[in-house]
Design a protein around this motif. Structure first.
Motif, PDB file in Angstrom:
ATOM      1  N   GLY A 143      54.597  78.023 101.603  1.00 13.30           N
ATOM      2  CA  GLY A 143      54.058  77.299 102.746  1.00 13.30           C
ATOM      3  C   GLY A 143      52.963  78.081 103.435  1.00 13.30           C
ATOM      4  O   GLY A 143      53.232  79.107 104.067  1.00 13.30           O
ATOM      5  N   GLN A 144      51.724  77.608 103.306  1.00 14.23           N
ATOM      6  CA  GLN A 144      50.591  78.253 103.958  1.00 14.23           C
ATOM      7  C   GLN A 144      50.410  77.643 105.340  1.00 14.23           C
ATOM      8  O   GLN A 144      50.166  76.439 105.470  1.00 14.23           O
ATOM      9  N   PRO A 145      50.544  78.431 106.417  1.00  9.11           N
ATOM     10  CA  PRO A 145      50.405  77.863 107.765  1.00  9.11           C
ATOM     11  C   PRO A 145      49.037  77.216 107.975  1.00  9.11           C
ATOM     12  O   PRO A 145      48.014  77.722 107.504  1.00  9.11           O
ATOM     13  N   ALA A 162      54.384  72.035 116.664  1.00  6.87           N
ATOM     14  CA  ALA A 162      55.464  72.980 116.388  1.00  6.87           C
ATOM     15  C   ALA A 162      55.333  73.595 115.002  1.00  6.87           C
ATOM     16  O   ALA A 162      56.322  73.973 114.382  1.00  6.87           O
ATOM     17  N   GLY A 163      54.101  73.700 114.526  1.00  9.13           N
ATOM     18  CA  GLY A 163      53.846  74.356 113.247  1.00  9.13           C
ATOM     19  C   GLY A 163      53.541  73.377 112.134  1.00  9.13           C
ATOM     20  O   GLY A 163      53.964  72.220 112.159  1.00  9.13           O
ATOM     21  N   GLY A 164      52.797  73.874 111.160  1.00 12.68           N
ATOM     22  CA  GLY A 164      52.450  73.057 110.001  1.00 12.68           C
ATOM     23  C   GLY A 164      52.232  73.922 108.781  1.00 12.68           C
ATOM     24  O   GLY A 164      51.863  75.094 108.897  1.00 12.68           O
ATOM     25  N   GLY A 222      61.499  78.543 117.058  1.00 15.05           N
ATOM     26  CA  GLY A 222      61.848  77.189 116.666  1.00 15.05           C
ATOM     27  C   GLY A 222      60.727  76.425 116.000  1.00 15.05           C
ATOM     28  O   GLY A 222      60.827  75.204 115.807  1.00 15.05           O
ATOM     29  N   ARG A 223      59.667  77.109 115.616  1.00 16.43           N
ATOM     30  CA  ARG A 223      58.541  76.465 114.957  1.00 16.43           C
ATOM     31  C   ARG A 223      58.744  76.430 113.443  1.00 16.43           C
ATOM     32  O   ARG A 223      59.375  77.310 112.865  1.00 16.43           O
ATOM     33  N   LEU A 224      58.194  75.417 112.818  1.00 15.84           N
ATOM     34  CA  LEU A 224      58.267  75.270 111.368  1.00 15.84           C
ATOM     35  C   LEU A 224      57.628  76.467 110.684  1.00 15.84           C
ATOM     36  O   LEU A 224      56.473  76.808 110.958  1.00 15.84           O
ATOM     37  N   SER A 225      58.388  77.125 109.773  1.00 15.59           N
ATOM     38  CA  SER A 225      57.828  78.297 109.091  1.00 15.59           C
ATOM     39  C   SER A 225      57.996  78.259 107.580  1.00 15.59           C
ATOM     40  O   SER A 225      57.381  79.069 106.884  1.00 15.59           O
ATOM     41  N   LEU A 257      53.931  68.725 108.778  1.00 11.81           N
ATOM     42  CA  LEU A 257      53.568  69.034 110.155  1.00 11.81           C
ATOM     43  C   LEU A 257      54.727  68.700 111.083  1.00 11.81           C
ATOM     44  O   LEU A 257      55.474  67.756 110.835  1.00 11.81           O
ATOM     45  N   ALA A 258      54.865  69.469 112.167  1.00 13.66           N
ATOM     46  CA  ALA A 258      55.941  69.259 113.131  1.00 13.66           C
ATOM     47  C   ALA A 258      55.359  69.114 114.537  1.00 13.66           C
ATOM     48  O   ALA A 258      54.453  69.871 114.933  1.00 13.66           O
ATOM     49  N   PHE A 259      55.890  68.149 115.284  1.00 12.87           N
ATOM     50  CA  PHE A 259      55.488  67.914 116.671  1.00 12.87           C
ATOM     51  C   PHE A 259      56.740  67.693 117.509  1.00 12.87           C
ATOM     52  O   PHE A 259      57.668  66.992 117.102  1.00 12.87           O
ATOM     53  N   ASP A 260      56.723  68.249 118.710  1.00 14.26           N
ATOM     54  CA  ASP A 260      57.825  68.048 119.661  1.00 14.26           C
ATOM     55  C   ASP A 260      57.349  67.123 120.779  1.00 14.26           C
ATOM     56  O   ASP A 260      56.210  67.245 121.272  1.00 14.26           O
TER      57      ASP A 260
END
Length: 328
Positions: free
Chosen positions: A39-41, A60-62, A107-110, A321-324
């Protein structure tokens, strides 16, 4: 022979240089075997990497997902995620990706761990992929409470139900309606309030919704306003609301993705729009996961078409992708 001799000389020279040996890529693996997902940020906004918000939505990360062990990690058309982070994603060539979402200390997607890709079967036991594009074009995915996997298909428009124990599927109820070729049941979600075996499907080109049950049939269940886009995904929100995912594309603008949130009565309560210069691609799947304090985490996944569209190579990526979001 000179190429082989040159390679041998290079290897001999490398063995004389101090330092650890170069890492070789993982060996290819067979279907159903665990794979390593890299997983490349990716930033929300490549022109402003510090940006983390779009309206009421917090990035929240991608990740751009790849694997050196398989060529089948691609074409992801839908996903669902459980509260403990178990991800189920369906590729549009009848490949099923199952993995564990990994979060960092904030808590971010890693990343993804414990990943595995499985080739889905036809009711006859043959690989769906072997039947050609008309048969394997899978689009929407649902996981019922008992573990049953529901998959919707375009072109040969139908629904298959796969038992939790991994056995062969059976034909499941599908809407008895007129389908436009390659514009069918793109969106799907569980409907536990209607029964443990209930699910909803939505048509890409019209926004028509249908409520189905494995034990009975499908019935019309309203229609969502497309506003000039196409319906490509949906999931349930806490309290009876819904999240609808829409996609549009034009050569000048590129992909425009809208995530529309509605309350129990169908009224719009918020909208997330992603377009250039933000990180965006052919996003087709959405999963909504309830969090503490009324927050909802949305995971979005893109279909890279395996790097080719209508015979032309593309630069599309498999993005997660993650969104809160918290309702104001």
């Amino acid at each position: 022979m000179r190429r082989l001799a040159g390679l041998a000389a290079a290897l001999l020279l490398a063995s004389c240089v101090d330092g650890p040996p170069a890492r070789l890529p993982p060996a290819p693996v067979a279907y159903g075997t665990a794979i390593v997902v890299d997983g490349q940020p990716v930033p929300l906004d490549p022109t402003d990497p510090a940006r983390t918000r779009i309206g009421n939505f917090t990035y929240a990360g991608g990740l751009a997902l790849t694997s050196q062990q398989t060529s089948r990690l691609g074409g992801l058309s839908d996903l669902k995620v459980t509260p403990d982070g178990r991800l189920t994603a369906l590729g549009d060539q009848s490949d099923l990706l199952e993995a564990q979402i990994v979060l960092d200390g904030q808590g971010r997607l890693s990343g993804l761990s414990q990943a595995r890709i499985t080739a889905l079967k036809e009711v006859t036991g043959a690989d769906l992929y072997a039947g050609g594009q008309e048969e394997y074009d899978s689009e929407g995915v649902v996981r019922l409470a008992d573990g049953t996997l529901i998959a919707t298909f375009e072109q040969h428009d139908r629904v298959l139900a796969f038992p939790a124990d991994g056995g062969l599927p059976r034909a499941a109820p599908a809407p008895q309606t007129a389908y436009k070729h390659n514009k069918g049941m793109e969106a799907a979600m569980a409907a536990p309030e209607a029964g443990p075996d209930a699910y909803r499907v939505g048509l890409e080109n019209t926004g028509q919704l249908f409520l189905c049950r494995l034990s009975t049939r499908c019935v019309p269940d309203g229609q969502v306003d497309l506003e000039g886009s196409e319906l490509v995904g949906m999931d349930a929100l806490p309290g009876g609301g819904r999240a609808y995912l829409f996609r549009s594309y034009s050569p000048l603008i590129g992909n425009v993705i809208r995530l529309r949130l509605t309350d129990r009565g169908g009224r719009t309560i918020d909208v997330l729009e992603i377009r250039r210069p933000l990180t965006v691609d052919n996003i087709e799947g959405v999963a909504a996961v309830a969090q503490a304090a009324g927050r909802v985490r949305f995971y979005l996944v893109s279909d890279d078409n395996f790097g080719s569209f209508e015979g032309h190579k593309t630069d599309q990526r498999t993005l997660l992708l993650a969104f809160d979001w918290t309702r104001k």
